[in-house]
Design a protein around this motif. Structure first.
Motif, PDB file in Angstrom:
ATOM      1  N   ARG A  93     -74.855  99.762   5.742  1.00 55.46           N
ATOM      2  CA  ARG A  93     -73.503  99.447   6.218  1.00 55.46           C
ATOM      3  C   ARG A  93     -72.473  99.569   5.095  1.00 55.46           C
ATOM      4  O   ARG A  93     -71.410  98.956   5.140  1.00 55.46           O
ATOM      5  CB  ARG A  93     -73.474  98.031   6.810  1.00 55.46           C
ATOM      6  CG  ARG A  93     -74.219  97.889   8.140  1.00 55.46           C
ATOM      7  CD  ARG A  93     -73.983  96.512   8.744  1.00 55.46           C
ATOM      8  NE  ARG A  93     -72.561  96.211   8.841  1.00 55.46           N
ATOM      9  CZ  ARG A  93     -72.037  94.998   8.622  1.00 55.46           C
ATOM     10  NH1 ARG A  93     -72.821  93.988   8.271  1.00 55.46           N
ATOM     11  NH2 ARG A  93     -70.738  94.801   8.744  1.00 55.46           N
ATOM     12  N   ARG A 134     -68.003  89.137   2.181  1.00 54.08           N
ATOM     13  CA  ARG A 134     -69.063  89.535   3.113  1.00 54.08           C
ATOM     14  C   ARG A 134     -70.191  90.241   2.371  1.00 54.08           C
ATOM     15  O   ARG A 134     -69.991  90.856   1.338  1.00 54.08           O
ATOM     16  CB  ARG A 134     -68.481  90.459   4.182  1.00 54.08           C
ATOM     17  CG  ARG A 134     -67.428  89.793   5.050  1.00 54.08           C
ATOM     18  CD  ARG A 134     -66.775  90.777   6.002  1.00 54.08           C
ATOM     19  NE  ARG A 134     -65.732  90.135   6.792  1.00 54.08           N
ATOM     20  CZ  ARG A 134     -64.864  90.778   7.569  1.00 54.08           C
ATOM     21  NH1 ARG A 134     -64.934  92.097   7.669  1.00 54.08           N
ATOM     22  NH2 ARG A 134     -63.937  90.109   8.235  1.00 54.08           N
ATOM     23  N   ASP A 158     -68.929 100.355   6.088  1.00 56.60           N
ATOM     24  CA  ASP A 158     -68.223  99.199   6.632  1.00 56.60           C
ATOM     25  C   ASP A 158     -67.627  98.361   5.502  1.00 56.60           C
ATOM     26  O   ASP A 158     -66.525  97.800   5.638  1.00 56.60           O
ATOM     27  CB  ASP A 158     -69.173  98.315   7.451  1.00 56.60           C
ATOM     28  CG  ASP A 158     -69.675  98.993   8.715  1.00 56.60           C
ATOM     29  OD1 ASP A 158     -69.026  99.963   9.160  1.00 56.60           O
ATOM     30  OD2 ASP A 158     -70.718  98.564   9.243  1.00 56.60           O
ATOM     31  N   ALA A 159     -68.341  98.274   4.386  1.00 57.52           N
ATOM     32  CA  ALA A 159     -67.845  97.502   3.248  1.00 57.52           C
ATOM     33  C   ALA A 159     -66.531  98.077   2.727  1.00 57.52           C
ATOM     34  O   ALA A 159     -65.599  97.329   2.402  1.00 57.52           O
ATOM     35  CB  ALA A 159     -68.894  97.477   2.135  1.00 57.52           C
ATOM     36  N   TYR A 197     -73.441  93.026   2.777  1.00 53.48           N
ATOM     37  CA  TYR A 197     -73.755  94.208   3.564  1.00 53.48           C
ATOM     38  C   TYR A 197     -75.095  94.788   3.123  1.00 53.48           C
ATOM     39  O   TYR A 197     -75.364  94.890   1.923  1.00 53.48           O
ATOM     40  CB  TYR A 197     -72.698  95.297   3.362  1.00 53.48           C
ATOM     41  CG  TYR A 197     -71.276  94.869   3.609  1.00 53.48           C
ATOM     42  CD1 TYR A 197     -70.663  95.088   4.837  1.00 53.48           C
ATOM     43  CD2 TYR A 197     -70.542  94.256   2.599  1.00 53.48           C
ATOM     44  CE1 TYR A 197     -69.346  94.705   5.059  1.00 53.48           C
ATOM     45  CE2 TYR A 197     -69.220  93.867   2.807  1.00 53.48           C
ATOM     46  CZ  TYR A 197     -68.633  94.089   4.039  1.00 53.48           C
ATOM     47  OH  TYR A 197     -67.327  93.703   4.253  1.00 53.48           O
TER      48      TYR A 197
END
Length: 368
Positions: free
Chosen positions: A344, A338, A347-348, A340
Motif C-alpha cells: 500500500r 498511519r 496510498d502512503a 502501511y
C-alpha cells in the motif's frame, strides 16, 4: 526480496521481486522493519529532484543487521540500527571540521545512484536498479555502508528509530544546531508535517517562547499544539504576517521554513524582527528561487541560512535523541501517523500529499 520500484517519473511505485547482492566491504545487510514516508521521496517521485532510474526509494528507515561484509568492525548480525542518508566519510574537509551533513561522499551516491563506491547491489533480472541516497529502504532488505547506520538502544521501537533518522534529526537539529540558543525568543515554524512538528519539539527543548506554527491543515495545527506550540495560524484562513504581528509585535527572532515554497520563504523573511534569522529547511524543485528584498536584508540586518539534515552530526545527535525519547522528554510516539504494508505504499504517498497528520510509516513485512 520485495521492494517498491520507481521506473519512471510520475509513475506509481511498483512492488516487485528484486535481487539484492550480499554486502561488500564495509557494508551491512539490514532487514528493514520500518521506513518513514518523507516529502523528499515525493520530490523524487514527481521529478522535482532527480536521480538515476529505475530506483528503489526510501531514505528514512530502521531495522536489524542480518549480515556484514568484509572489514566491518562496528556492527554484527543482530544489532538494531537506524539508517542515515548522509554517511560521513571521515576524511573530507566537511567531516574534519565537524559538518558531516555536508560530507563530500554524498555526491558519489547522488550522482551514481549507487553506494559509496558508486556501484549498486540491486538488480531486476539483468537490469541495474539504483539506490536512493545510499539507502533504498522501501524494501524488505537493504544493503548500506557501515558509515550509514547508527546503533539503536533497547526500548526504542523501530518506527521511532526510523523517523528519528531523517524527520526528527532534521527538525530538532535545525533548532539545536542551526538556531542554537533561543530560550525566551520567538520562533515561527512554517509547515507542520513530520519535519515541522519535529521542529516544534526542538523549540520546546530549547525553551523558545512563543512557538508559533503556520499550516493550512487544521489537524496538523492541532497536533502542533499538543507538541508544545503556543500559537497556531491557519494560513488558509488568516493573514499570516498580521497574525504574527499580533502575537509578537515587531516580529520574531527566528523563522524556520519546513515546506520549500518561495512564497512561504518570502513571508518568513518579512515577519522577522531586525537582526532576525530565517532557517530554510524544506527542499523545492531543482533551480527554484525566491526573492529577498535587498534593502530589508541590509538595513534591518536580517539573515537567511540553510540547514541540511538538521546541521547535525548523526553519530552524536541520534544517540542524544534516543536518550531524550527514553527519558520521556521527546514524545516521538505522537509523530507517528498511519502505518502501511509495502503493498500500500502508493496510498502512503497519496495521504502524504493530501495533508495527513504525522509521519506515515511503511512496514515491509506486514500484510494488507
Amino acid at each position: 526480496m520485495r521492494a517498491a520500484l520507481l521506473e519512471r517519473i510520475g509513475a506509481p511505485l511498483a512492488v516487485r521481486d528484486l535481487r539484492l547482492d550480499a554486502p561488500g566491504p564495509e557494508e551491512v545487510l539490514v532487514r528493514v522493519e520500518a521506513a518513514g514516508v518523507c516529502h523528499s521521496d515525493q520530490h523524487y517521485l514527481a521529478g522535482d529532484l532527480r536521480c538515476p532510474l529505475p530506483v528503489v526509494p526510501g531514505h528514512e528507515g530502521a531495522g536489524v543487521v542480518e549480515a556484514v561484509g568484509p572489514g566491518v568492525t562496528r556492527f554484527a548480525a543482530g544489532d538494531r540500527v537506524s539508517l542515515m542518508w548522509r554517511p560521513r566519510c571521515g576524511h573530507c574537509r566537511n567531516c574534519l571540521v565537524g559538518r558531516p551533513a555536508l560530507c563530500e561522499a554524498a555526491g558519489i551516491m547522488v550522482g551514481s545512484g549507487g553506494l559509496l563506491d558508486g556501484t549498486t547491489r540491486l538488480h531486476a533480472g539483468g537490469e541495474r536498479v539504483h539506490h536512493l541516497l545510499g539507502v533504498s529502504c522501501f524494501a524488505e532488505y537493504c544493503v548500506v555502508s557501515e558509515r550509514a547506520v547508527v546503533p539503536v538502544p533497547d526500548g526504542v521501537p523501530s518506527e521511532i528509530a526510523a523517523i528519528a533518522g531523517c524527520a526528527v534529526i532534521t527538525g530538532v537539529g535545525a533548532v539545536l544546531n542551526a538556531v542554537g540558543q533561543c530560550a525566551g525568543e520567538a520562533i515561527v515554524i512554517f509547515g507542520a508535517g513530520g519535519v515541522g512538528l519535529s521542529t516544534v519539539l526542538g523549540a520546546v527543548l530549547a525553551g523558545a517562547n512563543p512557538i508559533i506554527v503556520v499550516d493550512v491543515v487544521a489537524e496538523r495545527l492541532a497536533m502542533a499544539g499538543k507538541l508544545g506550540a503556543t500559537h497556531t495560524i491557519d494560513a488558509a484562513r488568516e493573514d499570516v504576517a498580521a497574525a504574527i504581528q499580533d502575537i509578537r509585535p515587531g516580529g520574531v527572532e527566528w523563522a524556520i521554513e519546513a515546506i520549500g515554497r518561495p512564497a512561504t520563504l518570502e513571508t518568513a523573511i518579512d515577519v522577522l524582527r531586525p537582526g532576525g534569522t530565517l532557517v530554510a529547511v524544506g527542499l523545492g524543485k531543482v533551480g527554484q528561487t525566491f526573492n529577498v528584498p535587498l534593502n530589508m536584508l541590509v538595513q534591518r540586518e536580517k539573515r537567511v541560512i540553510g540547514s541540511l539534515y538538521g546541521s547535525a552530526n548523526p553519530l552524536v545527535d541520534l544517540p542524544r535523541l534516543f536518550d531524550l525519547y527514553l527519558a520521556g522528554r521527546l514524545p516521538l510516539d505522537l509523530l507517528i501517523g498511519r502505518r502501511y504494508p509495502l503493498d500500500r505504499i502508493n496510498d502512503a504517498f497519496t495521504d502524504l500529499t493530501g495533508g495527513s497528520v504525522g509521519r506515515g510509516v511503511v512496514q515491509p513485512w506486514e500484510t494488507a
